[in-house]
Design an enzyme around this catalytic site. Structure first.
Site, PDB file in Angstrom:
ATOM      1  N   LYS A 145     -11.879   0.286   2.190  1.00 26.51           N
ATOM      2  CA  LYS A 145     -11.075   0.776   1.077  1.00 26.51           C
ATOM      3  C   LYS A 145     -11.724   0.438  -0.250  1.00 26.51           C
ATOM      4  CE  LYS A 145      -6.875  -0.922   2.631  1.00 26.51           C
ATOM      5  NZ  LYS A 145      -6.275  -0.824   3.964  1.00 26.51           N
TER       6      LYS A 145
ATOM      7  N   CYS B 233      -1.654 -31.767 -13.416  1.00 26.73           N
ATOM      8  CA  CYS B 233      -0.336 -31.909 -12.795  1.00 26.73           C
ATOM      9  C   CYS B 233      -0.348 -32.382 -11.353  1.00 26.73           C
ATOM     10  CB  CYS B 233       0.443 -30.600 -12.900  1.00 26.73           C
ATOM     11  SG  CYS B 233      -0.290 -29.221 -12.036  1.00 26.73           S
TER      12      CYS B 233
ATOM     13  N   HIS C 117       0.822  -1.209   0.000  1.00 32.20           N
ATOM     14  CA  HIS C 117       0.000   0.000   0.000  1.00 32.20           C
ATOM     15  C   HIS C 117       0.855   1.258   0.000  1.00 32.20           C
ATOM     16  CE1 HIS C 117      -4.061  -1.501   0.247  1.00 32.20           C
ATOM     17  NE2 HIS C 117      -3.700  -2.402   1.155  1.00 32.20           N
TER      18      HIS C 117
ATOM     19  N   ARG D 118      -9.207 -11.003   7.856  1.00 29.80           N
ATOM     20  CA  ARG D 118      -8.373  -9.961   8.445  1.00 29.80           C
ATOM     21  C   ARG D 118      -8.465 -10.052   9.967  1.00 29.80           C
ATOM     22  NH1 ARG D 118     -11.989  -7.996   4.769  1.00 29.80           N
ATOM     23  NH2 ARG D 118     -11.293  -6.810   2.969  1.00 29.80           N
TER      24      ARG D 118
HETATM   25  C1  LIG Z   1      -8.805  -9.969   2.790  1.00 23.57           C
HETATM   26  C2  LIG Z   1      -7.506  -9.360   3.197  1.00 23.57           C
HETATM   27  C3  LIG Z   1      -6.878  -8.420   2.375  1.00 23.57           C
HETATM   28  C4  LIG Z   1      -5.676  -7.854   2.770  1.00 23.57           C
HETATM   29  N1  LIG Z   1      -5.019  -7.048   1.896  1.00 23.57           N
HETATM   30  C5  LIG Z   1      -3.822  -6.534   2.258  1.00 23.57           C
HETATM   31  C6  LIG Z   1      -3.061  -5.783   1.324  1.00 23.57           C
HETATM   32  O1  LIG Z   1      -3.407  -5.660   0.152  1.00 23.57           O
HETATM   33  N2  LIG Z   1      -1.913  -5.206   1.751  1.00 23.57           N
HETATM   34  C7  LIG Z   1      -1.485  -5.349   3.032  1.00 23.57           C
HETATM   35  O2  LIG Z   1      -0.462  -4.748   3.377  1.00 23.57           O
HETATM   36  N3  LIG Z   1      -2.146  -6.121   3.913  1.00 23.57           N
HETATM   37  C8  LIG Z   1      -3.289  -6.734   3.536  1.00 23.57           C
HETATM   38  N4  LIG Z   1      -3.959  -7.537   4.405  1.00 23.57           N
HETATM   39  C9  LIG Z   1      -3.413  -7.726   5.731  1.00 23.57           C
HETATM   40  C10 LIG Z   1      -2.288  -8.736   5.776  1.00 23.57           C
HETATM   41  O3  LIG Z   1      -2.611  -9.890   5.041  1.00 23.57           O
HETATM   42  C11 LIG Z   1      -2.033  -9.096   7.232  1.00 23.57           C
HETATM   43  O4  LIG Z   1      -1.835  -7.945   7.936  1.00 23.57           O
HETATM   44  C12 LIG Z   1      -0.811  -9.967   7.412  1.00 23.57           C
HETATM   45  O5  LIG Z   1      -0.805 -11.060   6.524  1.00 23.57           O
HETATM   46  C13 LIG Z   1      -0.747 -10.464   8.825  1.00 23.57           C
HETATM   47  O6  LIG Z   1       0.374 -11.301   8.943  1.00 23.57           O
HETATM   48  P1  LIG Z   1       0.738 -11.948  10.315  1.00 23.57           P
HETATM   49  O7  LIG Z   1       2.065 -12.572  10.129  1.00 23.57           O
HETATM   50  O8  LIG Z   1       0.589 -10.967  11.383  1.00 23.57           O
HETATM   51  O9  LIG Z   1      -0.377 -13.032  10.546  1.00 23.57           O
HETATM   52  P2  LIG Z   1      -0.498 -14.496   9.944  1.00 23.57           P
HETATM   53  O10 LIG Z   1      -0.078 -14.546   8.547  1.00 23.57           O
HETATM   54  O11 LIG Z   1      -1.843 -15.002  10.266  1.00 23.57           O
HETATM   55  O12 LIG Z   1       0.569 -15.290  10.780  1.00 23.57           O
HETATM   56  C14 LIG Z   1       0.293 -15.772  12.048  1.00 23.57           C
HETATM   57  C15 LIG Z   1       0.724 -17.199  12.134  1.00 23.57           C
HETATM   58  O13 LIG Z   1       0.607 -17.635  13.455  1.00 23.57           O
HETATM   59  C16 LIG Z   1       0.275 -18.980  13.465  1.00 23.57           C
HETATM   60  N5  LIG Z   1      -0.300 -19.336  14.746  1.00 23.57           N
HETATM   61  C17 LIG Z   1      -1.468 -18.937  15.269  1.00 23.57           C
HETATM   62  N6  LIG Z   1      -1.657 -19.495  16.470  1.00 23.57           N
HETATM   63  C18 LIG Z   1      -0.585 -20.259  16.721  1.00 23.57           C
HETATM   64  C19 LIG Z   1      -0.203 -21.097  17.802  1.00 23.57           C
HETATM   65  N7  LIG Z   1      -0.973 -21.268  18.864  1.00 23.57           N
HETATM   66  N8  LIG Z   1       0.977 -21.749  17.734  1.00 23.57           N
HETATM   67  C20 LIG Z   1       1.782 -21.601  16.650  1.00 23.57           C
HETATM   68  N9  LIG Z   1       1.456 -20.826  15.606  1.00 23.57           N
HETATM   69  C21 LIG Z   1       0.291 -20.161  15.645  1.00 23.57           C
HETATM   70  C22 LIG Z   1      -0.711 -19.069  12.313  1.00 23.57           C
HETATM   71  O14 LIG Z   1      -0.819 -20.395  11.834  1.00 23.57           O
HETATM   72  C23 LIG Z   1      -0.123 -18.112  11.303  1.00 23.57           C
HETATM   73  O15 LIG Z   1       0.678 -18.765  10.328  1.00 23.57           O
HETATM   74  C24 LIG Z   1      -5.131  -8.166   4.022  1.00 23.57           C
HETATM   75  C25 LIG Z   1      -5.740  -9.123   4.822  1.00 23.57           C
HETATM   76  C26 LIG Z   1      -6.897  -9.756   4.387  1.00 23.57           C
HETATM   77  C27 LIG Z   1      -7.460 -10.844   5.191  1.00 23.57           C
END
Ligand SMILES: Cc1cc2nc3c(=O)[nH]c(=O)nc-3n(C[C@H](O)[C@H](O)[C@H](O)COP(=O)(O)OP(=O)(O)OC[C@H]3O[C@@H](n4cnc5c(N)ncnc54)[C@H](O)[C@@H]3O)c2cc1C
Ligand SMILES: Cc1cc2nc3c(=O)[nH]c(=O)nc-3n(C[C@H](O)[C@H](O)[C@H](O)COP(=O)(O)OP(=O)(O)OC[C@H]3O[C@@H](n4cnc5c(N)ncnc54)[C@H](O)[C@@H]3O)c2cc1C
Lengths: 495, 418
Positions: A253, A454, A51, A317
């Site tokens: 957005k 595949c 973004h 999200r």
């Molecule tokens: C629909 C949508 C659109 C979006 N679009 C954008 C965009 O265009 N641009 C942008 O910047 N952001 C966007 N976002 C936001 C972005 O995807 C997130 O902010 C980001 O991926 C969050 O990453 P994270 O590592 O914090 O969480 P996650 O990717 O969820 O990582 C957390 C990890 O913790 C693990 N976990 C949970 N509990 C446990 C446990 N007890 N023990 C071990 N592991 C555990 C999970 O399995 C997971 O892999 C969007 C989100 C969504 C849903």
């Protein structure tokens, strides 16, 4: 003595933190993830945008506003160092009514405050010059050239590979079930397979960050899921050159129309709030998808026929209480750092979040970080047949004939690409062979036929390299096996 | 063009080693052409080796064979004749430099090559429609396969996909898969068909009775739910206009969903060449030599149109190569005039699209809806053929004499009440 750090969650946040912390000689970093592979949480299904940093109000969401623009700038560097697939194609926030310009002016103003460079409002003529097939209703737009797109899971994979190469230890398929706290200090985490000692625990658990925090006795926030759904079309359907947004409303957005980095037109997401307990509900719905369709049509009237759909999907999200990112060392539990509520723009902000965490460790926990003499910032992208010229293919087959053999016909993925993917899965500690792990590294199965040609071949390769029976290979981890046994299993009565 | 990759040279390069491509390559060799056959799989035969049921070859070999038998007969002949072929060889691109200069770029375990040819026969088969394409929503779980993928898993790799099966689509492929699963001891809980009539041949519909498999006509699968694996699928009834009837939804518990919702000709490489596509067949527009709108590029088999009988597929391969020979010898396919074939009443698709009148031809066509006691008519030449039943699932093949074709400016084919 080294300070042991346990990072919970290998999403874009956790992986980025691991990479940044891998730079320091006096830290021993453990990255813990419950899924079989990295990047399968929120980071798996999103719009994949880097973004521009113009839409978060610095008064209301100071952390988001600050980290988004910093993250955007850092991605330029990270994408190069780590060879992450990306494109910097810019975004247009499109006005279709005179009133929209008031909002665009507000965004421009806010963007300037947040430090976003090169934004400007373009008139109708310039708009159609930038994007000829936009709706004829468009009357102008805010042009934000610094917006880009990346492969979100490839990014998590790249970052994790680099972190591991720099000494980070991964624990995949390891679910954290408790946080060990003694006398107000964190001591480590408990998992289903025993405990992992740590002096610092970083909670980057995405949708589950509230649960993890509660395990440490911290309960001032809650995360609820907000679903967004998408359509992706076949790669012969023309899409826009830039990322197209409608003028935002106070709630959202809006639905984006874009050509994602592998060349497919993608539309989405809508926003539907789910109850806090429905954190696994990634099902697509008719209502949601129709909403997206209608929304996208307003910007891009010539949506292709439904027969050109190759995939629909949904993401959740992690919406925190208060709406801003929660990134801080918790005072009640020394050594426990929350990286919670990382909702959009979390993908964009991730590298900045990681540096923020390093600063918190120094500033708030008082641990002086010593840089390694040798830290490797680089990581090589996996070989992609589809990016090779025929001459390069002939070089590659000299090393291994598998590079000349195509497995995924829609996306031209070679057997060599797949074997390399499997090697890399093993390198970061993937224990359960899954087609999705191969898919996210190679793009196999994501084309026009969606894997019907595949997938059986990929299953064979995974079975052989992991030394398991082919039917035990999974689609996406345990419980999603490809089959139930050999073809006679039911007749024998063994299943 | 690629100075540093090996260059090969042929009269004809055949893309695809299924029955269409093999028949083409055999005929090419018989006609004295220098030919190369390319297929991406490790074996020849296209989809036939996975079709272990009988029902192949009644016209072509005058015997009923299984798919692998049919394929191995062609392969044997191919080897006897010394046809040059390569397996594990995927064609990446076809370029058209001039009428007699085509380049087929392919990759293989020994590297990438450019094969120059005067004519190309494109016989790359078809792909299956998948769950997303037919609008199924819900969870993305294991246990959802296209019929062909399930068939490959079972009959090529020996893997049993699941034990409680729901099949979408009652065409021949869906019905044959229903039997295949039943024979291996799985419980086929339903075959769900959108249309009010079954899509397959009568003898295949009998399978359902033999194995006690419920058939839901006028129904569709709309949603799949499950955690790691399919757990249940949602079915809804549709009205005559195929609109869903609210309140008619029900769930079927199953661990496997098989999508057998039709095939789509694989023509992306032809499109990239600028070949004109017929939206009704999904394949290219062709003349009676099966030449596409790009001179010297011919097409046969499921890439031309979806065939139910392999016999016609092989026949098309031969026809295409005969065209290629004429093309190479005369520097083009010429005709005094092209007679356009048009779709009349109850004709959904028809191939070829242009006839020269220089030779007899087979027309392949499908009707839009089932009818009984009908006539196929071509008013321009006063042709009439009585047909007791017509069904969309059964491709009709009719012969026209050169003399008949020459009489008309255009031909309209219609299927109407007798
Ligand atoms: C629909 C949508 C659109 C979006 N679009 C954008 C965009 O265009 N641009 C942008 O910047 N952001 C966007 N976002 C936001 C972005 O995807 C997130 O902010 C980001 O991926 C969050 O990453 P994270 O590592 O914090 O969480 P996650 O990717 O969820 O990582 C957390 C990890 O913790 C693990 N976990 C949970 N509990 C446990 C446990 N007890 N023990 C071990 N592991 C555990 C999970 O399995 C997971 O892999 C969007 C989100 C969504 C849903
Ligand atoms: C389940 C099922 C049951 C059937 N039952 C019957 C039956 O009972 N009787 C009957 O007569 N018919 C039956 N058929 C139909 C018949 O099998 C097909 O019509 C026929 O096989 C089509 O032949 P083809 O050569 O056009 O295509 P295919 O057999 O699909 O062969 C095309 C080949 O081209 C290869 N290829 C594609 N692109 C490239 C490229 N770029 N480079 C290299 N190679 C490429 C493909 O991998 C494939 O090997 C059945 C079909 C199915 C799926």
């Amino acid at each position: 003595m080294k300070t042991k750090v346990a990072i919970i969650g290998a999403g874009i946040s956790g992986a980025s933190i691991a990479r940044v912390l891998s730079r320091y000689e006096n830290l021993e970093v453990h990255l813990i993830e419950k899924a079989p592979d990295v990047g399968w949480g929120v980071s798996k299904a999103n719009t994949a945008l880097i973004h521009g940093g113009y839409d978060d109000d610095p008064e209301k969401y100071p952390t988001r506003a600050r980290l988004c623009i910093r993250g955007n700038r850092l991605w330029h560097q990270w994408a190069k160092e780590l060879e992450i697939p990306h494109v910097w194609n810019g975004a247009l926030i499109v006005a279709t009514k005179e009133e929209d310009f008031d909002e665009l002016e507000r965004l421009l103003e806010r963007g300037r405050k947040n430090g976003v460079p090169e934004m400007r409002i373009v008139d109708r003529d310039e708009l159609f010059h930038l994007e000829p097939n936009l709706t004829r209703e468009a009357i102008g737009a805010l042009w934000v050239p610094i917006v880009g797109q990346i492969g979100p899971i490839p990014a998590v994979i790249a970052i994790t590979e680099n972190a591991v190469a720099n000494g980070v230890k991964t624990h995949l398929e390891t679910e954290v079930t408790g946080i060990k706290v003694e006398n107000g200090e964190v001591k480590g985490v408990e998992t289903k397979d025993g405990s992992i000692e740590a002096d610092i625990v970083i909670n980057a658990a995405g949708l589950y960050a509230d649960r993890i925090a509660r395990m440490a006795g911290i309960d001032y926030f809650e995360i609820h899921p907000r679903k967004g759904e998408y359509w992706i079309f076949d790669d012969d359907v023309p899409g826009p050159k830039r990322v197209l947004f409608p003028t935002p409303t106070p709630i959202s957005k809006g639905i984006v129309v874009t050509t994602e980095i592998s060349g497919h037109l993608m539309i989405g997401p809508n926003a539907q709030d789910l109850p806090p307990e429905e954190k696994e509900d990634l099902a697509t719905t008719r209502e949601g998808l129709e909403q997206v369709w209608e929304g996208a049509k307003k910007l891009w009237p010539q949506l292709p026929p439904r027969s050109k759909v190759i995939r629909t999907f949904a993401g959740l999200r992690p919406e925190p209480t208060g709406g801003d990112f929660i990134i801080k060392a918790e005072e009640e539990v020394w050594g426990f750092i929350n990286v919670a509520g990382i909702r959009s723009p979390g993908l964009t902000s991730a590298p900045a979040i990681a540096y923020e965490v390093a600063e918190i460790i120094e500033r708030d926990l008082g641990i002086e970080l010593k840089e390694k003499e040798k830290w490797n910032p680089y990581r090589k992208e996996i070989s992609h047949f589809f990016m090779m010229t025929p001459e390069q293919v002939n070089e590659a087959v000299k090393k291994n004939p598998a590079y000349g053999k195509i497995v995924c016909r829609c996306n031209s993925v070679s057997e060599g690409d797949i074997l390399e993917a499997i090697e890399r899965m093993k390198f970061i500690g993937v224990k359960t062979p899954s087609v999705d792990s191969v898919k996210f590294r190679t793009k196999a199965t994501t084309g026009t036929c969606q894997g019907s040609f595949c997938r059986p071949k990929i299953v064979q390769l995974l079975a052989k390299e992991y030394g398991v029976e082919p039917w035990k290979v999974t689609l996406k981890g345990k419980g999603s096996e490809i089959g139930i046994g050999d073809v006679k299993v039911l007749l024998r009565g063994d299943a | 063009m690629f100075p540093r990759i090996p260059m090969l040279s042929y009269d004809v390069v055949v893309v695809g080693g299924g029955p269409a491509g093999m028949a083409a390559a055999i005929r090419a060799k018989e006609l004295g052409l220098n030919v190369l056959l390319l297929d991406e799989n490790d074996y020849l035969g296209g989809i036939l080796p996975q079709c272990i049921h009988p029902g192949f070859g009644l016209h072509y070999y005058k015997e009923e064979l299984t798919g692998p038998e049919f394929a191995s007969r062609l392969a044997k002949r191919l080897v006897e004749l010394g046809v040059e072929y390569r397996t594990a060889a995927r064609v990446l691109e076809i370029r058209n430099y001039s009428d007699l200069e085509k380049v087929v770029i392919f990759t293989s375990p020994s590297g990438a090559y450019q094969a120059w040819a005067k004519a190309v026969i494109y016989a790359a088969g078809a792909r299956e429609r998948h769950a997303f394409e037919i609008g199924i929503v819900g969870d993305r779980v294991s246990g959802i396969y296209t019929a062909g993928e399930a068939q490959t898993l079972m009959d090529i790799y020996g893997i049993m996909p699941g034990k409680e099966i729901v099949i979408v689509g009652s065409g021949d492929v869906g019905l044959i898969m229903a039997r295949r699963f039943a024979l291996e001891g799985a419980k086929v809980k339903a075959v769900v068909e959108l249309m009010p009539y079954p899509g397959g041949l009568a003898r295949n519909v009998m399978i359902l009775r033999d194995f006690d498999i419920p058939l839901y006509l006028g129904h569709k699968v709309v949603e799949v739910r499950g955690k790691g694996r399919v757990e249940r699928v949602k079915v809804v009834r549709v009205d005559e206009n195929l609109n869903e009837i609210p309140g008619s939804e029900f769930w079927i518990e199953a661990d496997t969903l098989i999508i057998s919702a039709g095939l789509v000709p694989s023509v992306k490489k032809l499109k990239a060449l600028g070949v004109e596509i017929d939206s009704a067949t999904g394949g290219p527009v062709v003349n009676d030599r099966l030449e596409t709108s790009v001179p010297g590029i011919f097409v046969a088999g499921n890439s031309l149109l979806i065939n139910d009988l392999v016999d016609y597929v092989a026949e098309q391969g031969e026809l295409a190569v005969e065209g290629a020979k004429e093309f190479i010898e005369n520097g083009g396919i010429e005709s005094r005039k092209w007679v356009k074939v048009e779709k009349g009443e109850n004709v959904r698709l028809i191939v070829p699209h242009y006839l020269s009148g220089d030779r007899d031809v087979y027309l392949y066509l499908r009707v839009a809806r089932p009818m009984e006691d009908v006539e196929l008519r071509i008013p321009e030449i006063g042709k009439r053929m009585k047909l007791p039943v017509v069904k969309p699932a059964e491709m009709l093949r009719i012969k026209l004499k050169a003399g008949e074709i020459r009489k008309a400016e255009k031909l309209t084919v219609e299927v109407v009440k007798a």
